[in-house]
Motif scaffolding. Structure first.
Motif, short mmCIF file in Angstrom:
data_model
loop_
_atom_site.label_atom_id
_atom_site.label_comp_id
_atom_site.label_asym_id
_atom_site.label_seq_id
_atom_site.Cartn_x
_atom_site.Cartn_y
_atom_site.Cartn_z
N LEU A 299 0.60 -1.22 0.17
CA LEU A 299 0.17 0.13 -0.28
C LEU A 299 1.10 1.13 -0.28
CD1 LEU A 299 -2.95 -0.99 2.36
CD2 LEU A 299 -3.04 -1.10 -0.35
N GLU A 300 1.83 0.87 0.58
CA GLU A 300 2.95 2.83 0.18
C GLU A 300 3.93 2.85 -0.16
OE1 GLU A 300 5.62 1.04 3.78
OE2 GLU A 300 4.04 0.61 5.51
N LYS A 301 3.54 1.40 -0.75
CA LYS A 301 4.72 1.82 -2.63
C LYS A 301 3.92 2.64 -3.77
CE LYS A 301 7.87 -2.40 -2.11
NZ LYS A 301 7.48 -3.78 -2.86
N LYS A 302 2.15 2.25 -3.64
CA LYS A 302 1.30 3.20 -4.74
C LYS A 302 1.39 4.36 -4.50
CE LYS A 302 -2.64 -0.53 -3.84
NZ LYS A 302 -4.24 -0.38 -3.96
N LYS A 303 1.02 4.85 -5.36
CA LYS A 303 1.68 6.20 -5.81
C LYS A 303 0.64 7.28 -5.21
CE LYS A 303 1.58 10.31 -9.76
NZ LYS A 303 1.69 9.72 -11.38
#
Length: 425
Positions: A299-303
């Motif tokens: 989730l943190e990697k999403k833009k």
């Protein structure tokens, strides 16, 4: 030099060992471990005194009022320990939501359920025409609706996501609730109870037929049903296997996204041995691992904003389950929680996002000195020293009450922040 045989030293060694072994270690007074509460309830509905045991999540007293909890209701006190232990573990590893477990003793107190006609069951004495209980099922229903559930909501923040579990004879009310009280429970679990499927409210009419009629009235009903018996029970009463297969077949037209059901014969040899394995299957039915397990790093990697992605995931999960599910504030030995997410974001230089996530942690755990200190550290990196000092003062005050053994660390950070603030000006 004359060498003495080794065995000549054995008596001395043995004597010394005996002397040491005879001395008991110094121990303090044993302290009982408390994980549950027993409540005595004066029921006006039942006109009797009832007792029930309650297990609460470990975080219950630390969590904010925003947190509500599903209820697992056991109709057999015998299984309170194993089920509560499973709920505690599965909640801690985020395999299911933190939940309340309530058990109602039935061997010592009255049990209310329909007096079903046995319809020739081979599992019970042949001379029985009906299975008799202490009173009508409506008394339990009224007790649950008007007294127990409001009490749990008021005192323990219980929500409407409820599971009822009955085993063998106590499954009688579980079937009644599914047939006649839709909406009272989300999940209905009847273990070691395949024999009951052939019984009925009327002679010659089965609970299978009654369950089908219930679904015909409400085909879009949102419910979970689990019914199981062992193969050893089916040897004793062959109709059990037939009942389970027939139930599975007749409910097939209603097996939509909203109705999830399992009707099975299992290999375990013992009548009651299947309680815990069955409960674990029910957990997967209610909270499928593929949907429930959350990878915070993904989730943190999403833009975009990390907290917004986390919130979006849990909003969708809440919509699916019908009650509010909040991100886990902290987890044992896991990176999938707000604490770990905030720490990672800070290491990555995403300071403002880290502050948002850690501030949410303090909101969910307002009495946690560790949460406040973590937020203060993030505010320090952002050079928001006034806010960092205010936050760390809260951490110090909380540490005096809850983490006094590490108070020096909290005070050390507060002193550092005060010094940084002066130097910054």
């Amino acid at each position: 030099m004359i060498r003495k045989p080794f065995f000549t030293f054995l008596p001395l060694c043995f004597a010394a060992w005996t002397l040491c072994a005879a001395q008991d270690p110094v121990v303090g007074q044993p302290t009982p471990l408390t994980f549950a509460q027993r409540v005595t309830f004066e029921s006006k509905v039942l006109d009797e005194t009832r007792t029930f045991d309650i297990f609460l999540p470990e975080s219950f007293h630390e969590a904010s009022p925003d947190h509500t909890y599903p209820v697992v209701l056991l109709l057999e006190g015998e299984f309170f320990l194993p089920v509560a232990g499973a709920v505690r573990h599965l909640g801690s590893v985020e395999r299911m939501p933190d939940s309340i477990v309530v058990s109602i003793p039935t061997f010592t107190d009255n049990y209310y359920a329909p007096n079903y006609y046995l319809n020739g069951s081979n599992f019970w004495p042949k001379e029985w025409e009906r299975f008799s209980f202490d009173g009508p099922a409506e008394k339990f229903t009224a007790f649950f609706r008007r007294e127990l559930f409001p009490y749990l909501k008021k005192h323990y923040r219980a929500n409407r996501h409820r599971t009822i579990i009955g085993t063998s004879a106590t499954a009688a009310y579980v079937f009644h609730a599914f047939c006649r009280e839709p909406g009272l429970f989300k999940a209905h679990v009847a273990i070691a109870a395949g024999d009951f499927l052939g019984m009925g409210y009327e002679p010659g009419k089965t609970l299978i037929d009654e369950m089908v009629r219930s679904m015909e009235k409400e085909p879009e009903r949102d419910a979970i049903l689990y019914v199981a018996s062992t193969k050893s029970d089916a040897v004793w009463a062959p109709e059990i296997e037939t009942n389970l297969a027939q139930l599975h077949q007749k409910l097939a037209p209603y097996g939509t996204k909203k109705l999830t059901y399992i009707s099975e014969l299992v290999d375990d040899p013992g009548h009651y041995d299947i309680v815990l394995p069955s409960f674990l299957k029910v957990v997967e039915m209610m909270y499928p691992k593929a949907r429930w397990s959350v990878n915070f790093q993904e989730l943190e990697k999403k833009k975009g904003n990390a907290l917004q992605h986390i919130d979006a995931h849990y909003r969708a999960l809440s919509q699916d389950l019908g009650f509010t599910v909040l991100p886990k504030a902290d987890r044992w030995n896991s990176g999938d929680c707000l604490r770990s997410s905030g720490t990672r974001l800070l290491r990555q230089g995403r300071v403002e996002e880290a502050i948002q996530v850690l501030r949410r942690w303090t909101g969910y755990r307002p009495h946690s000195p560790k949460a406040h200190m973590a937020l203060a550290k993030a505010l320090k990196v952002a050079e928001r020293f006034k806010e960092a000092i205010s936050t760390q003062k809260k951490a110090v005050a909380l540490a005096k009450q809850r983490d006094a053994a590490h108070l020096d660390k909290y005070q050390e950070l507060l002193n550092s922040l005060t010094g940084k603030a002066k130097a910054h000006h």
